[in-house]
Design an enzyme around this catalytic site. Structure first.
Site, mmCIF file in Angstrom:
data_model
loop_
_atom_site.group_PDB
_atom_site.id
_atom_site.type_symbol
_atom_site.label_atom_id
_atom_site.label_comp_id
_atom_site.label_asym_id
_atom_site.label_seq_id
_atom_site.Cartn_x
_atom_site.Cartn_y
_atom_site.Cartn_z
ATOM 1 N N ASP A 29 10.069 37.560 26.586
ATOM 2 C CA ASP A 29 9.885 37.659 25.139
ATOM 3 C C ASP A 29 10.769 36.677 24.390
ATOM 4 O O ASP A 29 10.440 36.259 23.261
ATOM 5 C CB ASP A 29 10.165 39.084 24.660
ATOM 6 N N SER A 86 58.852 40.049 64.197
ATOM 7 C CA SER A 86 57.574 40.785 64.116
ATOM 8 C C SER A 86 57.463 41.520 62.788
ATOM 9 O O SER A 86 57.529 42.748 62.742
ATOM 10 C CB SER A 86 57.414 41.749 65.296
ATOM 11 N N SER A 100 69.752 40.013 62.027
ATOM 12 C CA SER A 100 70.071 41.447 62.063
ATOM 13 C C SER A 100 70.826 41.830 63.333
ATOM 14 O O SER A 100 71.501 42.864 63.374
ATOM 15 C CB SER A 100 68.784 42.273 61.966
ATOM 16 N N VAL A 113 24.817 37.670 36.062
ATOM 17 C CA VAL A 113 25.288 38.543 34.992
ATOM 18 C C VAL A 113 24.335 38.503 33.801
ATOM 19 O O VAL A 113 23.844 37.437 33.417
ATOM 20 C CB VAL A 113 26.702 38.106 34.543
ATOM 21 N N ASP A 114 24.037 39.661 33.232
ATOM 22 C CA ASP A 114 23.242 39.786 32.018
ATOM 23 C C ASP A 114 21.801 39.295 32.189
ATOM 24 O O ASP A 114 21.175 38.833 31.245
ATOM 25 C CB ASP A 114 23.922 39.035 30.856
ATOM 26 N N GLY A 131 26.399 41.845 38.901
ATOM 27 C CA GLY A 131 26.062 40.425 38.922
ATOM 28 C C GLY A 131 27.253 39.510 39.048
ATOM 29 O O GLY A 131 27.125 38.388 39.523
ATOM 30 N N GLY A 175 63.444 43.432 63.350
ATOM 31 C CA GLY A 175 64.400 43.391 62.239
ATOM 32 C C GLY A 175 64.455 41.997 61.668
ATOM 33 O O GLY A 175 63.850 41.053 62.201
#
Length: 638
Positions: free
Chosen positions: A174, A549, A479, A39-40, A119, A475
């Site tokens: 720089d 399932s 159920s 990054v950056d 990044g 189910g």
């Protein structure tokens, strides 16, 4: 005779110059490259500088850029070149790159398509997307920070993805007063890591994207100790022409079968490797049929020869079965075809990999269902250590075995990026969840073959005088699935039908006794039951299965194992509060008290069927009534 308009000659000369320019531009080579790193590190600024120095910015864009630069606080007349690329509002606010930004620019020597990749680690999947088609990678390093974790991650990934031309751009020189010792130290650190990864060569360049040092002008007076090329000089002259592709054996994945009339049947596609001429013997993979090239057609006419990188339509001398996804290849050196292979892959989804679940696998023009086995290991990109893993999470890299529902045609990624690279797609969200590189086919896939038998599944069904079915009861726990399934089987027995009932609890006493109740184990549980149910249906039986399932993906997986119409999804639609009130086995009570983990409906989801063939409930119907209704829906049975 009338005098000729003096502007005519001028216009003609201008037109001639334009034609000459277009001709020159058309034949320039194209380089695709990416910028990546942490990054950056200045990726967007670097690309903005390249666009600016190559005069690829219109005046209105430049004015807007200058105005925007003042808003973000640059000094004096300085320009923030990153604003040219960071198009998303979120990126401008945070000062980072999120999406992959593609930009085109050109110089006198070459054309370029550059991808500015993010990044942040969380956007590694975007970086993989940008790198998948690149010939070269520019790895940026902030001179103040040196080689970071993301530098290593991105370097490993671009090497894994087959990019062999790397530039180590030590940026922001720089800000360290163009110190040679700092540059040399970073290059030494990166060289040590590159050797561990297997990166054979890279080109280090000290740059300042903001000030322009060693970007387009060479050499920079601020780095008198650097004697190499500037970045743009290197990009213009690096040899990336894929001559190896021309030298390899012929391959063309079929994209489209072109049949405008009864006299023409051609196979259109992009030649990925080698060359081909009329009369050359070819093989259709995976079918294995052979023929010869009759003609090579293009929009501009027939060709005497075509090679890698050309889109053509091939006519064959024989009427062979060939369709989209097949590969037309050199007859004496075809690619592999298998339904099992080992691959390195990057997981790119927020939701972790689910081993055993079916995903779409797309390789070139081929689309198949693939299941991923639990990973052999996960790769730590920092230490390169192999870590034990049962699944992979977002941005993780691992090695695993894959199996597909039918053979696919491929080559090792190290040999062919086109025939060795694939993506995984979630079947329900259609999101791309993974990207992989095939390493090799599994030996067992070559040694195991279907044994033809005399008595077919149709014969088995005819002997029993019935049509096979798989009645898949799903189910919540409680159920009434097992009760209704048992009642259905009783009524079918009275009708002299041949049946077998697979109950969830009963199967876990034997076939699936080694499986627990984690999401991965539940997927494997259903896969095994699906395979058993398929075998029983092949034997001509009417199979009844009573399993929670809970996941749609696995129910769909079983449906796809069977012929059209043989899978009948029966949803026992009972509300959670009713099922929990029954609590025949006391499981809901244990789950509520935290004694039973991953219990469906409590701390694990249940994905109700969206379009079941049959829907019943035990609130308004007795088990006998529900069973009678189900039987009426599946009649006739022969």
């Amino acid at each position: 005779m009338a005098e000729r308009d003096p502007s005519f000659q001028t216009d003609a000369l201008i037109a001639e110059d334009i034609d000459a320019y277009l001709e020159q531009h058309q034949h320039k080579s194209l380089l695709r490259f990416i910028t990546c790193g942490s990054v950056d590190d200045g990726k967007s600024t670097l690309i903005g500088r390249l666009l600016y120095d190559s005069k690829m910015i219109f005046e209105d864009q430049l004015s807007a850029l200058e105005s925007d630069s003042k808003k973000v606080g640059t000094q004096g007349d300085e320009i923030d070149f990153a604003l040219l690329v960071d198009g998303l509002a979120a990126e401008r606010e945070q000062g980072i790159t999120i999406d992959v930004a593609y930009r085109f620019f050109t110089t006198e020597k070459r054309k370029f398509i550059v991808a500015d990749t993010p990044g942040h680690e969380q956007y590694t999947r975007n970086m993989v997307t940008g790198a998948s088609t690149a010939d070269l990678a520019v790895i940026l390093v902030d001179a103040r920070k040196g080689v970071l974790q993301q530098t290593r991650r991105h370097s490993y990934l671009v090497h894994l993805l087959g990019i062999r031309h790397l530039v180590l751009a030590v940026n922001k020189m720089d800000l360290v007063d163009y110190d040679q010792a700092t540059f040399d130290s970073i290059v030494a650190d990166y060289a040590a890591f590159a050797e561990e990864v297997g990166i054979e060569t890279f080109t280090p360049i000290p740059i300042s994207g903001f000030k322009g040092d060693n970007i387009t002008a060479s050499p920079s007076p601020n780095t008198p100790w650097y004697n190499g090329l500037s970045l743009i000089d290197h990009l213009e002259t690096v040899e990336v022409a894929n001559t190896a592709a021309q030298e390899r054996s012929f391959r063309m994945p079929v994209q489209w079968v072109n049949r405008p009339n009864l006299d023409f049947r051609g196979f259109a596609g992009l030649i990925t490797d080698g060359t081909v001429q009329p009369g050359d013997p070819v093989r259709i993979v995976p079918a294995g049929k052979t023929s010869k090239i009759k003609s090579i057609s293009t929009f501009d006419g027939d060709l005497d020869e075509a090679g890698a990188g050309q889109s053509v339509t091939l006519m064959l001398e024989d009427e062979v079965d060939c369709s989209r996804g097949d590969v037309i290849a050199a007859a004496d050196d075809p690619p592999e075809a298998s339904d099992q292979f080992c691959a390195t892959f990057v997981w790119m989804d927020e939701e972790a990999l689910k081993p055993g679940r079916g995903y779409w696998l797309k390789l070139g023009n081929q689309m198949v269902t693939a299941t991923v086995q639990p990973p052999k290991y996960e790769i730590d990109v920092n230490s390169l250590e192999h870590l034990a893993a049962k699944t992979l999470k977002l941005n993780a890299i691992g090695v695993a075995e894959f199996s597909t529902d039918r053979p696919i045609t491929f080559e090792a990624y190290a040999k062919s990026r086109q025939l060795g690279g694939f993506i995984l797609i979630d079947k329900f969200t259609n999101a791309t969840v993974g990207a992989g590189m095939i390493e090799f086919s599994l030996r067992r896939a070559q040694n195991v073959h279907w044994q033809p038998t005399t008595i077919t599944r149709e014969d088995h069904a005819a002997l029993k005088n019935q049509t096979p079915r798989v009645l898949w009861f799903t189910g919540l726990s409680g159920s009434g699935k097992s009760t209704i399934a048992n009642e259905v089987e009783k009524q079918l027995a009275l009708m002299n039908r041949h049946t077998f009932l697979l109950d969830g609890d009963n199967v876990r006493h034997g076939l699936n006794k080694d499986l627990g109740f984690t999401e991965t184990d539940r997927i494997e549980n259903i896969r095994r039951i699906g395979e058993v149910a398929k075998l029983m249906a092949d034997a001509g039986l009417i199979v009844l299965t009573a399993f929670i399932s809970p996941f749609r993906a696995e129910r769909r997986m079983v449906r796809e194992m069977l012929p059209e119409g043989e899978f009948v999804e029966v949803f026992v639609d009972t509300p959670l509060e009713v099922a929990e009130k029954r609590d025949v086995k006391g499981l809901y009570k244990k789950a509520r008290e935290g004694q039973l983990k991953n219990f469906t409906g409590i701390d694990s989801p249940y994905e109700a069927p969206e379009h079941p063939e049959i829907r019943v409930n035990t609130v308004d119907m007795t088990p006998a009534e529900a069973a009678n209704y189900i039987i009426q829906q599946i009649l006739p049975l022969k």
